[in-house]
Design an enzyme around this catalytic site. Structure first.
Site, short mmCIF file in Angstrom:
data_model
loop_
_atom_site.label_atom_id
_atom_site.label_comp_id
_atom_site.label_asym_id
_atom_site.label_seq_id
_atom_site.Cartn_x
_atom_site.Cartn_y
_atom_site.Cartn_z
N GLU A 129 -0.30 -3.39 4.57
CA GLU A 129 -1.40 -2.42 4.61
C GLU A 129 -1.50 -1.73 5.96
OE1 GLU A 129 -3.97 -0.69 3.73
OE2 GLU A 129 -4.13 -1.21 1.62
N ASN A 169 -3.45 9.61 -6.95
CA ASN A 169 -2.21 10.40 -7.05
C ASN A 169 -0.97 9.55 -6.79
OD1 ASN A 169 -3.49 13.09 -7.35
ND2 ASN A 169 -4.30 12.63 -5.31
N ARG A 210 -11.42 8.60 -2.59
CA ARG A 210 -11.74 10.02 -2.44
C ARG A 210 -13.26 10.23 -2.37
NH1 ARG A 210 -9.20 13.54 -7.03
NH2 ARG A 210 -7.47 12.10 -6.63
N THR A 245 1.53 10.32 4.11
CA THR A 245 0.66 11.27 3.44
C THR A 245 -0.72 11.39 4.12
OG1 THR A 245 0.51 9.45 1.88
CG2 THR A 245 1.46 11.47 1.06
N LYS A 255 -8.68 6.18 6.22
CA LYS A 255 -7.48 5.53 5.68
C LYS A 255 -7.86 4.45 4.67
CE LYS A 255 -4.21 6.34 9.40
NZ LYS A 255 -3.52 5.75 10.54
N GLY A 256 -7.25 4.48 3.51
CA GLY A 256 -7.49 3.45 2.50
C GLY A 256 -8.83 3.57 1.80
N VAL A 257 -9.58 4.61 2.14
CA VAL A 257 -10.92 4.80 1.56
C VAL A 257 -10.81 5.76 0.38
CG1 VAL A 257 -13.24 5.69 2.06
CG2 VAL A 257 -12.02 4.37 3.79
N SER A 279 -2.63 0.70 -4.32
CA SER A 279 -3.08 1.88 -3.58
C SER A 279 -4.46 2.35 -4.01
CB SER A 279 -2.07 3.02 -3.80
OG SER A 279 -2.58 4.25 -3.33
N ALA A 280 -5.18 2.95 -3.07
CA ALA A 280 -6.51 3.51 -3.37
C ALA A 280 -6.41 4.94 -3.90
CB ALA A 280 -7.37 3.49 -2.12
N SER A 281 -5.18 5.46 -3.98
CA SER A 281 -5.01 6.86 -4.38
C SER A 281 -4.93 7.02 -5.89
CB SER A 281 -3.73 7.41 -3.75
OG SER A 281 -3.47 8.70 -4.26
N ASP A 287 0.87 -1.17 0.00
CA ASP A 287 0.00 0.00 0.00
C ASP A 287 0.92 1.24 0.00
OD1 ASP A 287 -2.40 1.56 0.53
OD2 ASP A 287 -1.62 1.77 2.57
#
Ligand code: B16
Ligand code: MG
Length: 212
Positions: A168, A117, A48, A16, A44-46, A113-115, A8
């Protein structure tokens, strides 16, 4: 046999989470809601989108579809102001050592990753080329806790799910690893990640003998 590692990003490689928190707090203030540290844990991990839904629920506020999209962008612009200033000093403890040992041992690495970015953040901290595969929110339909992120990462490493371990820091991420039937290592506070198979306080604590 375990052959690959899926990592992750936020909270495992980089610190971040604090930047996400500050940006969400600024947005929540517009709705008259004061975001607290406890809320941050739940975010966290959710994704946007789901994070904004969570905050609107807390603030008891509703937005039109257009305004919802606008506020997602406003939050992201504030977040990116912090990301712009990032460099190697924002790596969490032991990350550089972890990548050095993984490289030395020839262990394939994937990001999960869930991001949206993720590539930008990795480039800021100098790790974009350290991965054999990168899966972030831009490549999946279903975010964590759905297992799609990690299953896609395993597929890109040409490995079966059970051949990968996942690091994670979030509850939703550990759930995703479990559902993917991958061995999970919780990074951070064990009391918040009770479903993980193993724990380390940071990547630097990981004993590669366990991998072998
Ligand atoms: P973005 P991870 C997650 O990244 C963060 O933990 C979470 O707080 C954030 O909302 C999510 O990425 C989406 O990020 O707004 O950059 O697309 O921990 O899965 O690496
Ligand atoms: Mg995370």
């Amino acid at each position: 046999m375990i052959r690959g590692i899926i990592l992750d990003l936020d909270g495992v490689i980089c610190d971040t989470a604090g930047f996400h928190y500050l940006a969400w707090k600024r947005l929540a203030a517009d709705y008259g809601y004061t975001l607290i540290e406890g809320d941050n844990e739940a975010l966290k991990g959710v994704s946007r989108t789901d994070s904004l839904k969570f905050i609107l629920g807390k603030a008891n506020t509703q937005l039109s579809e257009d305004d919802f999209k606008i506020d997602l962008q406003r939050k992201n612009e504030w977040y990116l102001e912090y990301v712009k200033q990032m460099d190697e000093t924002h790596l969490l403890p032991g990350v550089t050592k972890f990548f050095r040992i993984a490289k030395y041992k020839g262990i394939p690495l994937a990001l999960g990753s869930a991001s949206r970015n993720a590539a930008l953040v990795l480039s800021k901290v100098g790790l974009l080329s350290a991965f054999d595969a990168i899966v972030d929110a831009n490549q999946v339909v279903n975010g964590k806790p759905h297992p799609e992120t990690f299953l896609k990462a395993a597929e890109m490493l040409n490995m079966a799910a059970h051949e990968c371990i996942v690091f994670e820091d979030s509850i939703s991420g550990i759930q995703a690893a479990k559902t993917a039937e991958m061995f999970s290592i919780g990074v951070g506070n064990p009391s918040e990640l009770e479903w993980a198979d193993e724990f380390v306080s940071s990547l630097g604590e990981y004993d590669f003998h366990h991998f072998e």
